[in-house]
Design a protein around this motif. Structure first.
Motif, PDB file in Angstrom:
ATOM      1  N   VAL A 196       0.821  -1.210   0.000  1.00  0.00           N
ATOM      2  CA  VAL A 196       0.000   0.000   0.000  1.00  0.00           C
ATOM      3  C   VAL A 196       0.855   1.261   0.000  1.00  0.00           C
ATOM      4  O   VAL A 196       0.602   2.203  -0.758  1.00  0.00           O
ATOM      5  CB  VAL A 196      -0.974  -0.005   1.201  1.00  0.00           C
ATOM      6  CG1 VAL A 196      -1.648   1.366   1.350  1.00  0.00           C
ATOM      7  CG2 VAL A 196      -2.039  -1.078   1.015  1.00  0.00           C
ATOM      8  N   SER A 197       1.895   1.308   0.845  1.00  0.00           N
ATOM      9  CA  SER A 197       2.694   2.526   0.956  1.00  0.00           C
ATOM     10  C   SER A 197       3.366   2.905  -0.350  1.00  0.00           C
ATOM     11  O   SER A 197       3.439   4.087  -0.701  1.00  0.00           O
ATOM     12  CB  SER A 197       3.746   2.362   2.056  1.00  0.00           C
ATOM     13  OG  SER A 197       4.622   1.288   1.763  1.00  0.00           O
ATOM     14  N   GLU A 198       3.856   1.918  -1.101  1.00  0.00           N
ATOM     15  CA  GLU A 198       4.546   2.222  -2.350  1.00  0.00           C
ATOM     16  C   GLU A 198       3.593   2.392  -3.521  1.00  0.00           C
ATOM     17  O   GLU A 198       4.008   2.824  -4.601  1.00  0.00           O
ATOM     18  CB  GLU A 198       5.564   1.117  -2.670  1.00  0.00           C
ATOM     19  CG  GLU A 198       4.961  -0.256  -2.881  1.00  0.00           C
ATOM     20  CD  GLU A 198       6.003  -1.364  -2.893  1.00  0.00           C
ATOM     21  OE1 GLU A 198       6.075  -2.069  -3.917  1.00  0.00           O
ATOM     22  OE2 GLU A 198       6.711  -1.517  -1.886  1.00  0.00           O
ATOM     23  N   ARG A 199       2.318   2.085  -3.319  1.00  0.00           N
ATOM     24  CA  ARG A 199       1.340   2.206  -4.406  1.00  0.00           C
ATOM     25  C   ARG A 199       0.255   3.241  -4.095  1.00  0.00           C
ATOM     26  O   ARG A 199      -0.811   3.222  -4.704  1.00  0.00           O
ATOM     27  CB  ARG A 199       0.720   0.835  -4.698  1.00  0.00           C
ATOM     28  CG  ARG A 199       1.741  -0.187  -5.211  1.00  0.00           C
ATOM     29  CD  ARG A 199       1.138  -1.572  -5.375  1.00  0.00           C
ATOM     30  NE  ARG A 199       0.087  -1.598  -6.378  1.00  0.00           N
ATOM     31  CZ  ARG A 199      -0.624  -2.700  -6.674  1.00  0.00           C
ATOM     32  NH1 ARG A 199      -0.383  -3.839  -6.030  1.00  0.00           N
ATOM     33  NH2 ARG A 199      -1.567  -2.656  -7.595  1.00  0.00           N
ATOM     34  N   LEU A 200       0.553   4.137  -3.162  1.00  0.00           N
ATOM     35  CA  LEU A 200      -0.433   5.149  -2.791  1.00  0.00           C
ATOM     36  C   LEU A 200      -0.875   5.997  -3.981  1.00  0.00           C
ATOM     37  O   LEU A 200      -2.017   6.463  -4.035  1.00  0.00           O
ATOM     38  CB  LEU A 200       0.133   6.065  -1.700  1.00  0.00           C
ATOM     39  CG  LEU A 200      -0.015   5.586  -0.254  1.00  0.00           C
ATOM     40  CD1 LEU A 200       0.642   6.583   0.684  1.00  0.00           C
ATOM     41  CD2 LEU A 200      -1.474   5.389   0.115  1.00  0.00           C
ATOM     42  N   ARG A 201       0.019   6.194  -4.948  1.00  0.00           N
ATOM     43  CA  ARG A 201      -0.331   7.015  -6.110  1.00  0.00           C
ATOM     44  C   ARG A 201      -1.453   6.383  -6.929  1.00  0.00           C
ATOM     45  O   ARG A 201      -2.083   7.052  -7.755  1.00  0.00           O
ATOM     46  CB  ARG A 201       0.899   7.241  -6.989  1.00  0.00           C
ATOM     47  CG  ARG A 201       1.470   5.973  -7.594  1.00  0.00           C
ATOM     48  CD  ARG A 201       2.760   6.239  -8.358  1.00  0.00           C
ATOM     49  NE  ARG A 201       3.325   5.030  -8.940  1.00  0.00           N
ATOM     50  CZ  ARG A 201       4.049   4.154  -8.279  1.00  0.00           C
ATOM     51  NH1 ARG A 201       4.303   4.358  -6.985  1.00  0.00           N
ATOM     52  NH2 ARG A 201       4.524   3.077  -8.873  1.00  0.00           N
ATOM     53  N   GLU A 202      -1.685   5.068  -6.746  1.00  0.00           N
ATOM     54  CA  GLU A 202      -2.777   4.405  -7.460  1.00  0.00           C
ATOM     55  C   GLU A 202      -4.132   4.675  -6.816  1.00  0.00           C
ATOM     56  O   GLU A 202      -5.168   4.356  -7.406  1.00  0.00           O
ATOM     57  CB  GLU A 202      -2.547   2.894  -7.489  1.00  0.00           C
ATOM     58  CG  GLU A 202      -1.350   2.432  -8.292  1.00  0.00           C
ATOM     59  CD  GLU A 202      -1.245   0.919  -8.314  1.00  0.00           C
ATOM     60  OE1 GLU A 202      -2.303   0.248  -8.239  1.00  0.00           O
ATOM     61  OE2 GLU A 202      -0.122   0.402  -8.395  1.00  0.00           O
ATOM     62  N   LEU A 203      -4.123   5.231  -5.618  1.00  0.00           N
ATOM     63  CA  LEU A 203      -5.363   5.435  -4.871  1.00  0.00           C
ATOM     64  C   LEU A 203      -5.825   6.878  -5.018  1.00  0.00           C
ATOM     65  O   LEU A 203      -5.120   7.805  -4.596  1.00  0.00           O
ATOM     66  CB  LEU A 203      -5.150   5.090  -3.399  1.00  0.00           C
ATOM     67  CG  LEU A 203      -4.684   3.653  -3.138  1.00  0.00           C
ATOM     68  CD1 LEU A 203      -4.407   3.443  -1.660  1.00  0.00           C
ATOM     69  CD2 LEU A 203      -5.709   2.649  -3.647  1.00  0.00           C
ATOM     70  N   SER A 217      -4.471   8.848   6.247  1.00  0.00           N
ATOM     71  CA  SER A 217      -3.510   9.777   6.856  1.00  0.00           C
ATOM     72  C   SER A 217      -2.800  10.653   5.836  1.00  0.00           C
ATOM     73  O   SER A 217      -1.970  11.488   6.205  1.00  0.00           O
ATOM     74  CB  SER A 217      -2.465   8.988   7.658  1.00  0.00           C
ATOM     75  OG  SER A 217      -1.623   8.231   6.792  1.00  0.00           O
ATOM     76  N   ARG A 218      -3.121  10.464   4.549  1.00  0.00           N
ATOM     77  CA  ARG A 218      -2.497  11.313   3.527  1.00  0.00           C
ATOM     78  C   ARG A 218      -2.892  12.773   3.739  1.00  0.00           C
ATOM     79  O   ARG A 218      -3.972  13.056   4.276  1.00  0.00           O
ATOM     80  CB  ARG A 218      -2.909  10.844   2.133  1.00  0.00           C
ATOM     81  CG  ARG A 218      -2.330   9.497   1.754  1.00  0.00           C
ATOM     82  CD  ARG A 218      -2.778   9.063   0.359  1.00  0.00           C
ATOM     83  NE  ARG A 218      -4.223   8.800   0.331  1.00  0.00           N
ATOM     84  CZ  ARG A 218      -4.890   8.501  -0.780  1.00  0.00           C
ATOM     85  NH1 ARG A 218      -4.256   8.441  -1.933  1.00  0.00           N
ATOM     86  NH2 ARG A 218      -6.192   8.258  -0.719  1.00  0.00           N
ATOM     87  N   PRO A 219      -2.047  13.719   3.312  1.00  0.00           N
ATOM     88  CA  PRO A 219      -2.318  15.138   3.571  1.00  0.00           C
ATOM     89  C   PRO A 219      -3.651  15.630   3.015  1.00  0.00           C
ATOM     90  O   PRO A 219      -4.310  16.465   3.634  1.00  0.00           O
ATOM     91  CB  PRO A 219      -1.142  15.844   2.875  1.00  0.00           C
ATOM     92  CG  PRO A 219      -0.060  14.823   2.841  1.00  0.00           C
ATOM     93  CD  PRO A 219      -0.749  13.514   2.659  1.00  0.00           C
ATOM     94  N   TYR A 220      -4.053  15.132   1.845  1.00  0.00           N
ATOM     95  CA  TYR A 220      -5.293  15.614   1.241  1.00  0.00           C
ATOM     96  C   TYR A 220      -6.127  14.421   0.794  1.00  0.00           C
ATOM     97  O   TYR A 220      -5.727  13.675  -0.091  1.00  0.00           O
ATOM     98  CB  TYR A 220      -4.998  16.526   0.041  1.00  0.00           C
ATOM     99  CG  TYR A 220      -6.252  16.927  -0.706  1.00  0.00           C
ATOM    100  CD1 TYR A 220      -7.116  17.888  -0.179  1.00  0.00           C
ATOM    101  CD2 TYR A 220      -6.589  16.325  -1.911  1.00  0.00           C
ATOM    102  CE1 TYR A 220      -8.284  18.247  -0.835  1.00  0.00           C
ATOM    103  CE2 TYR A 220      -7.757  16.680  -2.585  1.00  0.00           C
ATOM    104  CZ  TYR A 220      -8.597  17.645  -2.045  1.00  0.00           C
ATOM    105  OH  TYR A 220      -9.745  17.985  -2.692  1.00  0.00           O
ATOM    106  N   VAL A 221      -7.270  14.231   1.427  1.00  0.00           N
ATOM    107  CA  VAL A 221      -8.191  13.157   1.060  1.00  0.00           C
ATOM    108  C   VAL A 221      -9.595  13.745   1.029  1.00  0.00           C
ATOM    109  O   VAL A 221     -10.158  14.100   2.069  1.00  0.00           O
ATOM    110  CB  VAL A 221      -8.136  11.975   2.055  1.00  0.00           C
ATOM    111  CG1 VAL A 221      -9.141  10.913   1.652  1.00  0.00           C
ATOM    112  CG2 VAL A 221      -6.737  11.390   2.112  1.00  0.00           C
ATOM    113  N   ALA A 222     -10.168  13.882  -0.158  1.00  0.00           N
ATOM    114  CA  ALA A 222     -11.502  14.451  -0.299  1.00  0.00           C
ATOM    115  C   ALA A 222     -12.587  13.396  -0.121  1.00  0.00           C
ATOM    116  O   ALA A 222     -13.690  13.691   0.336  1.00  0.00           O
ATOM    117  CB  ALA A 222     -11.640  15.117  -1.668  1.00  0.00           C
ATOM    118  N   GLY A 223     -12.276  12.148  -0.520  1.00  0.00           N
ATOM    119  CA  GLY A 223     -13.251  11.084  -0.391  1.00  0.00           C
ATOM    120  C   GLY A 223     -13.241  10.482   1.008  1.00  0.00           C
ATOM    121  O   GLY A 223     -12.417  10.822   1.853  1.00  0.00           O
ATOM    122  N   THR A 224     -14.192   9.562   1.242  1.00  0.00           N
ATOM    123  CA  THR A 224     -14.277   8.871   2.526  1.00  0.00           C
ATOM    124  C   THR A 224     -13.591   7.514   2.427  1.00  0.00           C
ATOM    125  O   THR A 224     -13.741   6.815   1.427  1.00  0.00           O
ATOM    126  CB  THR A 224     -15.754   8.667   2.930  1.00  0.00           C
ATOM    127  OG1 THR A 224     -16.405   9.936   3.004  1.00  0.00           O
ATOM    128  CG2 THR A 224     -15.861   7.966   4.280  1.00  0.00           C
TER     129      THR A 224
END
Length: 272
Positions: free
Chosen positions: A52-59, A84-91
């Motif tokens: 997950v940590s290395e593929r965060l850009r896919e999310l 915990s990412r700095p900007y998350v608009a979705g739930t």
């Protein structure tokens, strides 16, 4: 302390998925590949917890994300990390109880993305998508011819027509931007249709059909339902592969249509 994600149970998740458009959320399986291959929720993409940590850009940060695992423990960790990412608009949702609590449809094996040649351009990918619809139309037509004019088999004729209609939708995207593309009938009739949407071989399905009894209402329609779930699963995974590109919207649209086909088969099962 309030968690940055929300828990969601299986019943609420089914209702959530039923009323959402495919471009509004992403369903992520954070188990291991062998677990995913044994059975996964249709439409989910595989991102093991350790990746997950290395593929965060896919999310995506602008869509809801639903994560699940076997029991809800690994997915809880994934939900915390993703949210915990700095900007998350979705739930961010965590499926409580994991796949053990899920009493909906499960699909075995990994989506057959290999049926699409990613070395080709978008037009070649769309042509292959039309070819898969052609394969499904051929298969449902063969089923209809085998079982004749009985109530549940009549629905197979509807499915065959729906697959052709779906191919027309894809053709619209394929022809877009071309100065003088051949008409739909020319393109469609020229397709082999040797692979059915979802990645199944047409000839293998017909061989399985020959082994069925002459009045196999339930088994035949359950086969059709699996084909449609697999097609939906493949489309959702292809949309994820094309994330951020125009083809993402195309494959999400295809997935939406597959849900309608699933409902058609489900209604037909009530006639058995």
């Amino acid at each position: 302390m309030t968690e940055a994600y929300q828990d969601i149970d299986a019943e609420r998740l089914r209702a959530y998925m039923a009323r959402r458009q495919e471009n509004e959320y992403l369903l992520v399986d954070v188990r291991q590949p062998d677990e995913y291959a044994k059975g996964h929720i249709p439409g989910s993409v595989l991102i093991p917890l350790g990746e997950v940590s290395e593929r965060l850009r896919e999310l995506p940060v602008d869509k809801d994300i639903v994560v699940y695992c076997r029991s809800g423990k690994r997915s809880r960790a994934a939900a915390l990390f993703i949210s915990s990412r700095p900007y998350v608009a979705g739930t961010i949702f965590n499926l409580t109880g994991g796949i053990l609590a899920w009493d909906g449809h499960l699909l075995p094996a990994v989506p057959s993305i290999k049926v699409f040649d990613r070395a080709g351009d978008d037009r070649q990918v769309l042509l292959r998508a039309m070819d898969l619809e052609r394969g499904a139309q051929r298969f449902y037509t063969a089923l209809r011819q085998r079982y004749g004019a009985i109530a549940w088999a009549e629905r197979l004729a509807e499915l065959a027509g729906a697959e052709e209609g779906h191919a027309r939708l894809i053709y619209g995207h394929w022809a877009e931007g071309q100065s003088d593309p051949p008409d739909f009938a020319t393109v469609y009739q020229g397709l082999a249709g040797d692979i059915v949407e979802g990645g199944y071989s047409f000839s293998a399905l017909v061989a399985m059909l020959e082994e069925q009894p002459q009045q196999p209402c339930r088994s035949t329609l359950e086969m059709a339902l699996t084909i449609e779930y697999s097609a939906y699963d493949l489309s959702r995974n292809m949309a994820h592969r094309f994330q951020g590109q125009p083809m993402e919207a195309v494959f999400n649209t295809i997935a939406e249509a597959e849900k309608e086909h699933m409902q058609l088969v489900a209604r037909a099962l009530s006639l058995c």
